[in-house]
Design a protein around this motif. Structure first.
Motif, PDB file in Angstrom:
ATOM      1  N   GLU A   1     -35.126 -26.374   7.778  1.00 30.33           N
ATOM      2  CA  GLU A   1     -35.080 -27.078   6.159  1.00 30.33           C
ATOM      3  C   GLU A   1     -34.172 -25.942   5.369  1.00 30.33           C
ATOM      4  O   GLU A   1     -34.348 -26.342   4.278  1.00 30.33           O
ATOM      5  CB  GLU A   1     -36.421 -27.324   5.737  1.00 30.33           C
ATOM      6  CG  GLU A   1     -37.670 -26.291   5.829  1.00 30.33           C
ATOM      7  CD  GLU A   1     -38.279 -26.734   7.121  1.00 30.33           C
ATOM      8  OE1 GLU A   1     -37.743 -26.883   8.381  1.00 30.33           O
ATOM      9  OE2 GLU A   1     -39.470 -26.462   7.107  1.00 30.33           O
ATOM     10  N   ASP A   2     -34.071 -24.951   5.712  1.00 29.89           N
ATOM     11  CA  ASP A   2     -33.310 -23.973   4.718  1.00 29.89           C
ATOM     12  C   ASP A   2     -31.829 -24.035   4.901  1.00 29.89           C
ATOM     13  O   ASP A   2     -31.236 -23.438   4.037  1.00 29.89           O
ATOM     14  CB  ASP A   2     -33.742 -22.368   5.086  1.00 29.89           C
ATOM     15  CG  ASP A   2     -35.093 -22.109   4.782  1.00 29.89           C
ATOM     16  OD1 ASP A   2     -35.449 -21.415   5.851  1.00 29.89           O
ATOM     17  OD2 ASP A   2     -35.792 -22.271   3.976  1.00 29.89           O
ATOM     18  N   THR A   3     -31.551 -24.898   5.792  1.00 30.22           N
ATOM     19  CA  THR A   3     -29.817 -25.282   5.848  1.00 30.22           C
ATOM     20  C   THR A   3     -29.545 -25.908   4.386  1.00 30.22           C
ATOM     21  O   THR A   3     -30.091 -26.915   4.050  1.00 30.22           O
ATOM     22  CB  THR A   3     -29.736 -26.187   6.784  1.00 30.22           C
ATOM     23  OG1 THR A   3     -30.121 -25.656   8.202  1.00 30.22           O
ATOM     24  CG2 THR A   3     -28.347 -26.802   6.803  1.00 30.22           C
ATOM     25  N   ALA A   4     -28.581 -25.192   4.031  1.00 32.76           N
ATOM     26  CA  ALA A   4     -27.794 -25.704   2.621  1.00 32.76           C
ATOM     27  C   ALA A   4     -26.730 -25.002   2.130  1.00 32.76           C
ATOM     28  O   ALA A   4     -26.546 -23.945   2.947  1.00 32.76           O
ATOM     29  CB  ALA A   4     -29.039 -25.415   1.662  1.00 32.76           C
ATOM     30  N   MET A   5     -25.976 -25.378   1.300  1.00 26.70           N
ATOM     31  CA  MET A   5     -25.062 -24.250   0.664  1.00 26.70           C
ATOM     32  C   MET A   5     -25.824 -23.567  -0.297  1.00 26.70           C
ATOM     33  O   MET A   5     -26.464 -24.260  -1.303  1.00 26.70           O
ATOM     34  CB  MET A   5     -24.111 -25.335  -0.082  1.00 26.70           C
ATOM     35  CG  MET A   5     -22.873 -24.357  -0.614  1.00 26.70           C
ATOM     36  SD  MET A   5     -21.888 -23.962   0.616  1.00 26.70           S
ATOM     37  CE  MET A   5     -20.767 -25.141   1.118  1.00 26.70           C
ATOM     38  N   TYR A   6     -25.442 -22.293  -0.414  1.00 25.14           N
ATOM     39  CA  TYR A   6     -26.416 -21.386  -1.128  1.00 25.14           C
ATOM     40  C   TYR A   6     -25.243 -20.803  -2.276  1.00 25.14           C
ATOM     41  O   TYR A   6     -24.360 -20.468  -2.306  1.00 25.14           O
ATOM     42  CB  TYR A   6     -26.972 -20.298  -0.493  1.00 25.14           C
ATOM     43  CG  TYR A   6     -28.261 -20.593   0.274  1.00 25.14           C
ATOM     44  CD1 TYR A   6     -28.236 -21.372   1.479  1.00 25.14           C
ATOM     45  CD2 TYR A   6     -29.372 -20.252  -0.147  1.00 25.14           C
ATOM     46  CE1 TYR A   6     -29.590 -21.965   2.098  1.00 25.14           C
ATOM     47  CE2 TYR A   6     -30.755 -20.606   0.465  1.00 25.14           C
ATOM     48  CZ  TYR A   6     -30.539 -21.333   1.599  1.00 25.14           C
ATOM     49  OH  TYR A   6     -31.507 -21.745   2.165  1.00 25.14           O
ATOM     50  N   TYR A   7     -25.929 -20.798  -3.484  1.00 22.91           N
ATOM     51  CA  TYR A   7     -24.972 -20.490  -4.750  1.00 22.91           C
ATOM     52  C   TYR A   7     -25.819 -19.632  -5.456  1.00 22.91           C
ATOM     53  O   TYR A   7     -27.010 -19.372  -5.597  1.00 22.91           O
ATOM     54  CB  TYR A   7     -24.807 -21.769  -5.654  1.00 22.91           C
ATOM     55  CG  TYR A   7     -24.275 -22.878  -4.910  1.00 22.91           C
ATOM     56  CD1 TYR A   7     -24.878 -23.827  -4.357  1.00 22.91           C
ATOM     57  CD2 TYR A   7     -22.862 -23.026  -5.311  1.00 22.91           C
ATOM     58  CE1 TYR A   7     -24.318 -24.969  -3.872  1.00 22.91           C
ATOM     59  CE2 TYR A   7     -22.109 -24.108  -4.617  1.00 22.91           C
ATOM     60  CZ  TYR A   7     -22.846 -25.096  -3.930  1.00 22.91           C
ATOM     61  OH  TYR A   7     -22.269 -26.207  -3.408  1.00 22.91           O
ATOM     62  N   CYS A   8     -25.021 -18.499  -6.063  1.00 20.00           N
ATOM     63  CA  CYS A   8     -25.616 -17.326  -6.937  1.00 20.00           C
ATOM     64  C   CYS A   8     -24.991 -17.961  -8.276  1.00 20.00           C
ATOM     65  O   CYS A   8     -24.155 -18.558  -8.592  1.00 20.00           O
ATOM     66  CB  CYS A   8     -25.094 -16.164  -6.493  1.00 20.00           C
ATOM     67  SG  CYS A   8     -23.409 -15.596  -7.055  1.00 20.00           S
ATOM     68  N   ALA A   9     -25.978 -17.259  -9.439  1.00 23.94           N
ATOM     69  CA  ALA A   9     -25.771 -17.823 -10.713  1.00 23.94           C
ATOM     70  C   ALA A   9     -26.214 -16.846 -11.571  1.00 23.94           C
ATOM     71  O   ALA A   9     -27.078 -16.196 -11.266  1.00 23.94           O
ATOM     72  CB  ALA A   9     -26.474 -19.325 -11.046  1.00 23.94           C
ATOM     73  N   ALA A  10     -25.389 -16.719 -12.931  1.00 24.93           N
ATOM     74  CA  ALA A  10     -25.825 -16.009 -13.782  1.00 24.93           C
ATOM     75  C   ALA A  10     -26.260 -16.806 -15.088  1.00 24.93           C
ATOM     76  O   ALA A  10     -25.511 -17.660 -15.512  1.00 24.93           O
ATOM     77  CB  ALA A  10     -24.932 -14.851 -14.032  1.00 24.93           C
ATOM     78  N   GLY A  11     -27.062 -16.419 -16.055  1.00 19.06           N
ATOM     79  CA  GLY A  11     -27.368 -16.910 -17.274  1.00 19.06           C
ATOM     80  C   GLY A  11     -28.485 -16.071 -17.993  1.00 19.06           C
ATOM     81  O   GLY A  11     -28.787 -15.064 -17.574  1.00 19.06           O
ATOM     82  N   ARG A  12     -28.558 -16.715 -19.288  1.00 19.47           N
ATOM     83  CA  ARG A  12     -29.789 -16.144 -20.310  1.00 19.47           C
ATOM     84  C   ARG A  12     -31.023 -16.995 -19.951  1.00 19.47           C
ATOM     85  O   ARG A  12     -31.061 -17.959 -20.403  1.00 19.47           O
ATOM     86  CB  ARG A  12     -29.146 -16.022 -21.441  1.00 19.47           C
ATOM     87  CG  ARG A  12     -27.910 -15.491 -21.767  1.00 19.47           C
ATOM     88  CD  ARG A  12     -27.817 -14.080 -21.650  1.00 19.47           C
ATOM     89  NE  ARG A  12     -26.601 -13.508 -22.046  1.00 19.47           N
ATOM     90  CZ  ARG A  12     -26.347 -12.237 -22.202  1.00 19.47           C
ATOM     91  NH1 ARG A  12     -27.172 -11.319 -22.010  1.00 19.47           N
ATOM     92  NH2 ARG A  12     -25.103 -11.562 -22.632  1.00 19.47           N
ATOM     93  N   CYS A  13     -31.923 -16.371 -19.362  1.00 19.53           N
ATOM     94  CA  CYS A  13     -33.054 -17.295 -18.904  1.00 19.53           C
ATOM     95  C   CYS A  13     -34.347 -16.412 -19.485  1.00 19.53           C
ATOM     96  O   CYS A  13     -34.376 -15.245 -19.871  1.00 19.53           O
ATOM     97  CB  CYS A  13     -33.311 -17.517 -17.543  1.00 19.53           C
ATOM     98  SG  CYS A  13     -33.542 -16.148 -16.240  1.00 19.53           S
ATOM     99  N   LEU A  14     -35.542 -17.257 -19.383  1.00 20.40           N
ATOM    100  CA  LEU A  14     -36.996 -16.621 -19.867  1.00 20.40           C
ATOM    101  C   LEU A  14     -37.300 -15.559 -18.954  1.00 20.40           C
ATOM    102  O   LEU A  14     -36.918 -15.566 -17.422  1.00 20.40           O
ATOM    103  CB  LEU A  14     -37.799 -17.446 -19.957  1.00 20.40           C
ATOM    104  CG  LEU A  14     -37.752 -18.566 -21.217  1.00 20.40           C
ATOM    105  CD1 LEU A  14     -38.816 -19.658 -21.082  1.00 20.40           C
ATOM    106  CD2 LEU A  14     -37.789 -17.807 -22.632  1.00 20.40           C
ATOM    107  N   PRO A  15     -37.865 -14.299 -19.240  1.00 12.70           N
ATOM    108  CA  PRO A  15     -38.361 -13.585 -18.371  1.00 12.70           C
ATOM    109  C   PRO A  15     -39.522 -13.994 -17.640  1.00 12.70           C
ATOM    110  O   PRO A  15     -40.227 -14.907 -17.892  1.00 12.70           O
ATOM    111  CB  PRO A  15     -38.831 -12.520 -19.249  1.00 12.70           C
ATOM    112  CG  PRO A  15     -38.836 -12.881 -20.566  1.00 12.70           C
ATOM    113  CD  PRO A  15     -37.968 -14.088 -20.757  1.00 12.70           C
ATOM    114  N   VAL A  16     -39.551 -13.717 -16.283  1.00  9.01           N
ATOM    115  CA  VAL A  16     -40.484 -14.149 -15.491  1.00  9.01           C
ATOM    116  C   VAL A  16     -42.094 -14.333 -15.942  1.00  9.01           C
ATOM    117  O   VAL A  16     -42.585 -15.500 -15.906  1.00  9.01           O
ATOM    118  CB  VAL A  16     -40.648 -13.445 -13.984  1.00  9.01           C
ATOM    119  CG1 VAL A  16     -41.657 -13.747 -13.189  1.00  9.01           C
ATOM    120  CG2 VAL A  16     -39.204 -13.515 -13.277  1.00  9.01           C
ATOM    121  N   HIS A  17     -42.424 -13.380 -16.707  1.00  8.60           N
ATOM    122  CA  HIS A  17     -43.861 -13.558 -17.368  1.00  8.60           C
ATOM    123  C   HIS A  17     -43.925 -14.572 -18.341  1.00  8.60           C
ATOM    124  O   HIS A  17     -45.027 -15.121 -18.732  1.00  8.60           O
ATOM    125  CB  HIS A  17     -44.045 -11.978 -17.827  1.00  8.60           C
ATOM    126  CG  HIS A  17     -43.727 -11.931 -18.999  1.00  8.60           C
ATOM    127  ND1 HIS A  17     -42.367 -10.994 -19.022  1.00  8.60           N
ATOM    128  CD2 HIS A  17     -43.928 -12.100 -20.158  1.00  8.60           C
ATOM    129  CE1 HIS A  17     -42.255 -10.812 -20.445  1.00  8.60           C
ATOM    130  NE2 HIS A  17     -42.923 -11.217 -21.256  1.00  8.60           N
TER     131      HIS A  17
END
Length: 127
Positions: free
Chosen positions: A87-103
């Motif tokens: 079920e991990d079979t997929a096309m994998y993409y990396c991405a960059a952006g301005r997101c909220l910090p994890v906390h």
């Protein structure tokens, strides 16, 4: 800005892979980085994220199996994947952006938070 993924391959269930994402004309500093995956007919799913403090977050489906990391000096982002499942079979993409910090985050990793995308690298896991 160009993001280019590599490392996708065909592996057997239980195997491991490391995906890489290299950025040109771009520095990861100040950007939130993430890995997404997508299969035909399904929405793009956020798999792992690393914020500007270096804190990571994961989808429940990959916690304990995948690790996101980055080498800012080399402008490289990694996704170490282990105990792979079909079920991990997929096309994998990396991405960059301005997101909220994890906390400050809640819920899933949304594609809407990311402005820059790579072309993808294919991962196939056979049973």
């Amino acid at each position: 800005v160009q993001l280019m993924e590599s490392g996708g391959d065909s592996v057997q269930s239980g195997g491991s892979l490391r995906l890489s994402c290299h950025a040109s004309e771009f520095t990861y500093m100040g950007y939130c980085m993430a890995w997404f995956r997508q299969t035909p007919g399904k929405e793009r799913e956020g798999v792992a994220l690393i914020d500007t403090d270096g804190i990571s977050d994961y989808a429940d489906s990959v916690k304990g199996r995948f690790t996101i990391s980055q080498d800012n000096a080399k402008n490289l982002l990694y996704l170490q994947m282990s105990s792979l499942k079909p079920e991990d079979t997929a096309m994998y993409y990396c991405a960059a952006g301005r997101c909220l910090p994890v906390h400050e985050r809640g819920g899933s990793i949304s594609p809407a938070e990311f402005d820059y995308w790579g072309q993808g690298t294919r991962v196939t896991v056979s049973s």
